[in-house]
Motif scaffolding. Structure first.
Motif, PDB file in Angstrom:
ATOM      1  N   SER A   1       2.564  -9.919 -29.533  1.00  0.00           N
ATOM      2  CA  SER A   1       3.311 -10.128 -28.298  1.00  0.00           C
ATOM      3  C   SER A   1       3.275 -11.597 -27.879  1.00  0.00           C
ATOM      4  CB  SER A   1       2.749  -9.251 -27.173  1.00  0.00           C
ATOM      5  OG  SER A   1       1.380  -9.510 -26.970  1.00  0.00           O
ATOM      6  N   SER A   2       4.312 -12.023 -27.193  1.00  0.00           N
ATOM      7  CA  SER A   2       4.463 -13.423 -26.799  1.00  0.00           C
ATOM      8  C   SER A   2       3.259 -13.890 -25.991  1.00  0.00           C
ATOM      9  CB  SER A   2       5.737 -13.582 -25.970  1.00  0.00           C
ATOM     10  OG  SER A   2       5.922 -14.907 -25.582  1.00  0.00           O
TER      11      SER A   2
ATOM     12  N   GLU B   1       7.718 -16.946 -32.485  1.00  0.00           N
ATOM     13  CA  GLU B   1       7.251 -15.681 -31.915  1.00  0.00           C
ATOM     14  C   GLU B   1       8.354 -14.632 -32.018  1.00  0.00           C
ATOM     15  OE1 GLU B   1       5.887 -16.403 -27.928  1.00  0.00           O
ATOM     16  OE2 GLU B   1       3.891 -16.979 -28.629  1.00  0.00           O
ATOM     17  N   ARG B   2       8.088 -13.605 -32.793  1.00  0.00           N
ATOM     18  CA  ARG B   2       9.022 -12.491 -32.952  1.00  0.00           C
ATOM     19  C   ARG B   2       8.238 -11.188 -32.848  1.00  0.00           C
ATOM     20  NH1 ARG B   2      12.522 -15.084 -37.987  1.00  0.00           N
ATOM     21  NH2 ARG B   2      13.637 -16.633 -36.739  1.00  0.00           N
ATOM     22  N   PRO B   3       7.894 -10.801 -31.628  1.00  0.00           N
ATOM     23  CA  PRO B   3       7.055  -9.603 -31.421  1.00  0.00           C
ATOM     24  C   PRO B   3       7.686  -8.342 -32.001  1.00  0.00           C
ATOM     25  CG  PRO B   3       7.251 -10.899 -29.400  1.00  0.00           C
ATOM     26  CD  PRO B   3       8.250 -11.460 -30.361  1.00  0.00           C
TER      27      PRO B   3
ATOM     28  N   SER C   1       5.776  -3.817 -28.462  1.00  0.00           N
ATOM     29  CA  SER C   1       5.852  -4.085 -27.025  1.00  0.00           C
ATOM     30  C   SER C   1       4.989  -3.100 -26.259  1.00  0.00           C
ATOM     31  CB  SER C   1       7.300  -4.000 -26.532  1.00  0.00           C
ATOM     32  OG  SER C   1       7.832  -2.703 -26.735  1.00  0.00           O
TER      33      SER C   1
END
Length: 247
Positions: A9-10, A29-31, A34
């Protein structure tokens, strides 16, 4: 410039992108996971309102810690009087409490190449004689290491769901790592998603956040290129730099 995709997560690793830029690595950043609230807060609220039932409170992730802190504030709970000892896996988890539970009395386990964070925390709690019962706020799909070890040693553990994680789709996972030379994975569930979504020939070099995720990767036939000594920005930078040196 090498490209590293961070699937956590970011903001999970503060300052990592800036530090990696110094060694010519672009961090994106590519989560793929979530965090969502549970369907019902009643169980957690009840446990927190009756905290005197517990001798210890164990937290194994910043998400769980943040959820507990948020419910304490939202419910107007005053964390005074008889309260359980608070144990956390590390500084990031303790910081996520934002002082809502006072000082964290638990020890922070040292890094280990063989044990995951939850296993280390369980061992520290047992060595210190942590009192039970243990309140364990956790995710909907939590792993068994901490409650299993504590129960095997005679402690009662009350698991309470305080968040749930939603995985990205297989298509989103493939798009996230497309063109990357490295991928940082901090969750066994994300690792499994990438294994299923990406053919072996299309997978970038894997940086597994710790021994638990690394073990899942190996069992799935994806050998990690690097496993940092701790889930921290300095340790990650060191591990990633080690991948670049032979090139």
């Amino acid at each position: 410039m090498e490209k590293l995709v961070i699937t956590a997560s970011s903001g999970s690793f503060s300052g990592l992108a800036d530090e990696l830029r110094k060694i010519s690595v672009q961090a994106l950043e590519r989560p793929l996971l979530s965090s969502q609230p549970p369907d019902d807060w009643a169980r957690l609220d009840e446990a927190l309102n009756h905290r005197d039932r517990y001798g210890s409170l164990a937290l194994t992730s910043p998400r769980a810690a943040a959820a507990v802190a948020a419910r304490i504030r939202a419910s107007g709970i005053s964390w005074v009087g008889h309260a359980p000892r608070v144990w956390a896996v590390g500084a990031a988890t303790a910081e996520a409490l934002q002082g809502a539970l006072g000082s964290v009395q638990g020890s922070f386990p040292e890094a280990s190449a063989d044990l995951g964070a939850a296993e280390r925390l369980a061992q520290v709690m047992l060595s210190a004689g942590a009192p039970g019962p243990v309140l364990f706020p956790c995710g909907e799909n939590r792993r068994d290491e901490l409650p299993g070890i504590l129960r095997a040693n005679g402690l009662v553990v009350d698991e309470v769901i305080c968040y749930r994680m939603v995985l990205a789709s297989a298509e989103q996972a493939r798009e996230a790592v497309s063109g990357a030379s490295m991928v940082l994975v901090a969750s066994p569930s994300v690792l499994q998603l990438l294994v299923e979504a990406c053919p072996a020939a299309a997978r970038p070099a894997l940086v597994a956040i710790g021994p638990t995720t690394a073990a899942v990767a190996r069992s799935a036939g994806w050998q990690p290129a690097a496993v940092p000594t701790a889930p921290s920005t300095p340790a990650l930078v060191s591990a990633i730099a080690g991948l670049l040196s032979p090139r």
